[in-house]
Write a protein that holds these residues in place. Structure first.
Motif, PDB file in Angstrom:
ATOM      1  N   MET A  35       0.837  -1.204   0.000  1.00  0.00           N
ATOM      2  CA  MET A  35       0.000   0.000   0.000  1.00  0.00           C
ATOM      3  C   MET A  35       0.869   1.250   0.000  1.00  0.00           C
ATOM      4  N   TRP A  36       1.989   1.214   0.733  1.00  0.00           N
ATOM      5  CA  TRP A  36       2.900   2.361   0.816  1.00  0.00           C
ATOM      6  C   TRP A  36       3.530   2.666  -0.540  1.00  0.00           C
ATOM      7  N   MET A  37       3.534   1.690  -1.442  1.00  0.00           N
ATOM      8  CA  MET A  37       4.028   1.944  -2.796  1.00  0.00           C
ATOM      9  C   MET A  37       3.185   2.999  -3.505  1.00  0.00           C
ATOM     10  N   ALA A  38       1.924   3.162  -3.104  1.00  0.00           N
ATOM     11  CA  ALA A  38       1.095   4.233  -3.672  1.00  0.00           C
ATOM     12  C   ALA A  38       1.751   5.588  -3.418  1.00  0.00           C
ATOM     13  N   ALA A  39       2.333   5.755  -2.225  1.00  0.00           N
ATOM     14  CA  ALA A  39       3.073   6.990  -1.927  1.00  0.00           C
ATOM     15  C   ALA A  39       4.317   7.087  -2.801  1.00  0.00           C
ATOM     16  N   GLY A  40       4.964   5.956  -3.044  1.00  0.00           N
ATOM     17  CA  GLY A  40       6.153   5.949  -3.900  1.00  0.00           C
ATOM     18  C   GLY A  40       5.841   6.382  -5.319  1.00  0.00           C
ATOM     19  N   PHE A  41       4.773   5.820  -5.890  1.00  0.00           N
ATOM     20  CA  PHE A  41       4.355   6.230  -7.233  1.00  0.00           C
ATOM     21  C   PHE A  41       4.014   7.723  -7.263  1.00  0.00           C
ATOM     22  N   ALA A  42       3.304   8.187  -6.227  1.00  0.00           N
ATOM     23  CA  ALA A  42       2.901   9.596  -6.185  1.00  0.00           C
ATOM     24  C   ALA A  42       4.114  10.518  -6.130  1.00  0.00           C
ATOM     25  N   MET A  43       5.084  10.198  -5.273  1.00  0.00           N
ATOM     26  CA  MET A  43       6.274  11.040  -5.152  1.00  0.00           C
ATOM     27  C   MET A  43       7.131  10.981  -6.416  1.00  0.00           C
ATOM     28  N   LEU A  44       7.298   9.782  -6.973  1.00  0.00           N
ATOM     29  CA  LEU A  44       8.095   9.630  -8.192  1.00  0.00           C
ATOM     30  C   LEU A  44       7.508  10.466  -9.323  1.00  0.00           C
ATOM     31  N   GLU A  45       6.208  10.330  -9.532  1.00  0.00           N
ATOM     32  CA  GLU A  45       5.564  11.028 -10.648  1.00  0.00           C
ATOM     33  C   GLU A  45       5.499  12.535 -10.402  1.00  0.00           C
ATOM     34  N   ALA A  46       5.222  12.938  -9.169  1.00  0.00           N
ATOM     35  CA  ALA A  46       5.172  14.366  -8.861  1.00  0.00           C
ATOM     36  C   ALA A  46       6.546  15.013  -9.027  1.00  0.00           C
ATOM     37  N   GLY A  47       7.603  14.239  -8.791  1.00  0.00           N
ATOM     38  CA  GLY A  47       8.943  14.775  -8.956  1.00  0.00           C
ATOM     39  C   GLY A  47       9.386  14.883 -10.400  1.00  0.00           C
ATOM     40  N   LEU A  48       8.802  14.051 -11.276  1.00  0.00           N
ATOM     41  CA  LEU A  48       9.251  14.007 -12.665  1.00  0.00           C
ATOM     42  C   LEU A  48       8.377  14.805 -13.626  1.00  0.00           C
ATOM     43  N   VAL A  49       7.305  15.428 -13.118  1.00  0.00           N
ATOM     44  CA  VAL A  49       6.524  16.339 -13.957  1.00  0.00           C
ATOM     45  C   VAL A  49       6.920  17.780 -13.636  1.00  0.00           C
ATOM     46  N   ARG A  50       6.478  18.703 -14.474  1.00  0.00           N
ATOM     47  CA  ARG A  50       6.743  20.115 -14.211  1.00  0.00           C
ATOM     48  C   ARG A  50       5.843  20.615 -13.079  1.00  0.00           C
ATOM     49  N   SER A  51       6.262  21.664 -12.420  1.00  0.00           N
ATOM     50  CA  SER A  51       5.553  22.137 -11.230  1.00  0.00           C
ATOM     51  C   SER A  51       4.099  22.487 -11.527  1.00  0.00           C
ATOM     52  N   LYS A  52       3.792  22.908 -12.741  1.00  0.00           N
ATOM     53  CA  LYS A  52       2.427  23.315 -13.093  1.00  0.00           C
ATOM     54  C   LYS A  52       1.465  22.133 -13.200  1.00  0.00           C
ATOM     55  N   ASN A  53       1.991  20.908 -13.144  1.00  0.00           N
ATOM     56  CA  ASN A  53       1.150  19.715 -13.237  1.00  0.00           C
ATOM     57  C   ASN A  53       1.233  18.832 -11.992  1.00  0.00           C
ATOM     58  N   THR A  54       1.787  19.362 -10.918  1.00  0.00           N
ATOM     59  CA  THR A  54       2.057  18.545  -9.730  1.00  0.00           C
ATOM     60  C   THR A  54       0.789  18.175  -8.977  1.00  0.00           C
ATOM     61  N   VAL A  55      -0.080  19.131  -8.721  1.00  0.00           N
ATOM     62  CA  VAL A  55      -1.311  18.856  -7.965  1.00  0.00           C
ATOM     63  C   VAL A  55      -2.169  17.839  -8.712  1.00  0.00           C
ATOM     64  N   GLU A  56      -2.246  17.989 -10.020  1.00  0.00           N
ATOM     65  CA  GLU A  56      -3.086  17.087 -10.820  1.00  0.00           C
ATOM     66  C   GLU A  56      -2.570  15.658 -10.764  1.00  0.00           C
ATOM     67  N   ILE A  57      -1.255  15.458 -10.845  1.00  0.00           N
ATOM     68  CA  ILE A  57      -0.721  14.088 -10.809  1.00  0.00           C
ATOM     69  C   ILE A  57      -0.857  13.499  -9.412  1.00  0.00           C
ATOM     70  N   LEU A  58      -0.775  14.327  -8.382  1.00  0.00           N
ATOM     71  CA  LEU A  58      -1.011  13.839  -7.016  1.00  0.00           C
ATOM     72  C   LEU A  58      -2.481  13.447  -6.834  1.00  0.00           C
ATOM     73  N   ASN A  59      -3.380  14.249  -7.399  1.00  0.00           N
ATOM     74  CA  ASN A  59      -4.797  13.905  -7.353  1.00  0.00           C
ATOM     75  C   ASN A  59      -5.065  12.585  -8.066  1.00  0.00           C
ATOM     76  N   LYS A  60      -4.435  12.398  -9.232  1.00  0.00           N
ATOM     77  CA  LYS A  60      -4.577  11.128  -9.962  1.00  0.00           C
ATOM     78  C   LYS A  60      -4.159   9.952  -9.088  1.00  0.00           C
ATOM     79  N   ASN A  61      -2.986  10.076  -8.462  1.00  0.00           N
ATOM     80  CA  ASN A  61      -2.472   8.961  -7.672  1.00  0.00           C
ATOM     81  C   ASN A  61      -3.313   8.690  -6.430  1.00  0.00           C
ATOM     82  N   ALA A  62      -3.771   9.738  -5.767  1.00  0.00           N
ATOM     83  CA  ALA A  62      -4.602   9.543  -4.585  1.00  0.00           C
ATOM     84  C   ALA A  62      -5.952   8.924  -4.956  1.00  0.00           C
TER      85      ALA A  62
END
Length: 417
Positions: A25-52
């Motif tokens: 389950m904690w891997m969900a946090a890993g995917f969220a952090m990995l993806e949020a770190g590799l997108v541009r700042s203007k798309n960070t909230v949206e990718i975090l929303n997707k993962n959550a």
């Protein structure tokens, strides 16, 4: 009726299963952090929303229908699973202490929740591949269908006792059943959504679009690495005797060895190719090593596991470059990590598992890829034709955070205050 040794064994195996579930389950946090770190700042909230939200939707969908499709009580045949809803009861004390080969040795509820977090992990693979241009709610609608039906059907074919299992297809913890399956769905989405604006030039040149937060991406990699001990270790399903405890320990050693070797080799390969040590390749090398060993983390010795992970590190770097040549835009390298390394991993089973056959592994891989890609493509095509998949050019340029979520991840850095 009571049998204390059997009851203690049941309790320990159930507890172990549940603790591995927490790690996955904690891997969900890993995917969220990995993806949020590799997108541009203007798309960070949206990718975090997707993962959550995909995690929540996956858990609900798998509870309502997905689990019973993947593990049906009354399957139609070895290809078509049954259809049922919600969960049945758990094991009684009498059924446990009766003993025998068919006696349950862990809770049915532990099995469900472990499988549910696997389903969520499969869906998480898709989100990174379509980051920065696929709209939030079309993605979540696809998540409902994928976790309710598409993933559970191919999961049934192997882990639910379907025809791939009967064929002798070997996939211990899911290099193909989870990882390549998610990558196949991601590939369908990437093709239909198209690349980000500005990623590829008119003459085929590839333009780097750097992520906004590499410390966050690195944290995501380590969280995923940690979670993988539960992913592979939990798939042993048992720990409450000497033989099984030793098996679990070996799985942990092999999982770690493959990740470490994959990371180092990918870094060296990237250094040889580019003259620089690309952190994103270092990160994806570790993840590729993990994906590669997932198909068989128990049978090989630690040296062989290291070799399997090392080849995974080479494969992922080559795959990232190849996908860019094909103009298949994957911002986080998910298709390469989970798809290319997953395919390598499934055939690497032949090195150490005498029960595996080349044809069995080939058929299992081709069938799983074809089902996941075609079914996902059809569903996504329907969504595209009805409500659309992609953000508008204006939304993409301004960033999806404001348009989809009405907020920014780092407002103090963009407001001038």
């Amino acid at each position: 009726m009571s049998n204390l040794p059997i009851e203690l064994s049941y309790a320990l195996d159930t507890f172990y299963f549940l603790m591995c579930t927490v790690l996955v389950m904690w891997m969900a946090a890993g995917f969220a952090m990995l993806e949020a770190g590799l997108v541009r700042s203007k798309n960070t909230v949206e990718i975090l929303n997707k993962n959550a939200l995909l995690y929540g939707i996956a858990c609900v969908a798998y509870l309502v229908v997905g689990y019973n499709v993947m593990y049906p009580a009354n399957p139609v045949n070895s290809v078509i699973p049954g259809l049922d809803f919600l969960l049945g009861g758990d094991n009684t004390t009498e059924s446990v202490v009766a003993g025998g080969d068919d006696a349950p040795y862990y809770s049915n509820m532990a099995d469900f929740i472990f499988q549910a977090v696997f389903a969520a992990a499969t869906m998480s693979i898709v989100s990174g591949a379509v980051a920065e241009r696929m709209r939030l709610w079309p993605f979540l609608i696809f998540a409902v269908v994928m976790v309710s039906v598409i993933y559970p059907v191919e999961g049934y074919w192997k882990w639910g006792g379907g025809f791939l299992d009967e064929l002798g297809f070997q996939d211990f913890a899911g290099s193909v059943v989870v990882h390549m399956a998610g990558a196949a769905a991601a590939l369908a989405a990437v093709i239909l959504v198209g690349p980000r604006k500005g990623k590829y030039g008119p003459n085929g040149q590839v333009r780097a679009i750097p992520g906004a937060n590499l410390p966050m991406a690195t944290l995501g990699m380590f969280i995923l690495w940690m979670g993988w001990f539960g992913f592979n270790g939990g798939s042993e399903l048992k720990i409450a005797n000497v033989e099984e405890a030793n098996a679990v320990a070996k799985i942990f050693v092999n999982t770690n060895a493959a990740a470490a070797a994959g990371m180092v080799v990918a870094a060296l390969f990237a250094r040889a190719l580019f003259g620089k040590t690309d952190l994103t390749m270092t990160i994806n090398g570790a993840l590729a090593g993990l994906v590669a060993i997932t198909a068989e983390p128990l049978a090989p010795d630690a040296g062989t596991a290291s070799l399997i992970g090392a080849v995974g590190g080479l494969v992922v770097v080559a795959s990232v470059l190849a996908l860019d040549k094909l103009k298949l835009d994957d911002p986080v390298g998910a298709i390469s990590v989970h798809g290319a390394a997953g395919i390598w991993g499934i055939f690497a089973v032949l090195i150490s598992n005498p029960d595996a056959t080349f044809m069995g592994q080939l058929i299992g891989t081709v069938v799983t890829f074809a089902w996941m890609f075609i079914a996902s493509f059809i569903v996504l095509l329907i969504i595209k034709a009805t409500i659309g998949l992609r953000a508008s050019e204006e939304e993409e340029m301004e960033g999806m955070d404001v348009y989809e979520c009405g907020m920014e991840a780092y407002p103090e850095f963009t407001s001038g205050k």
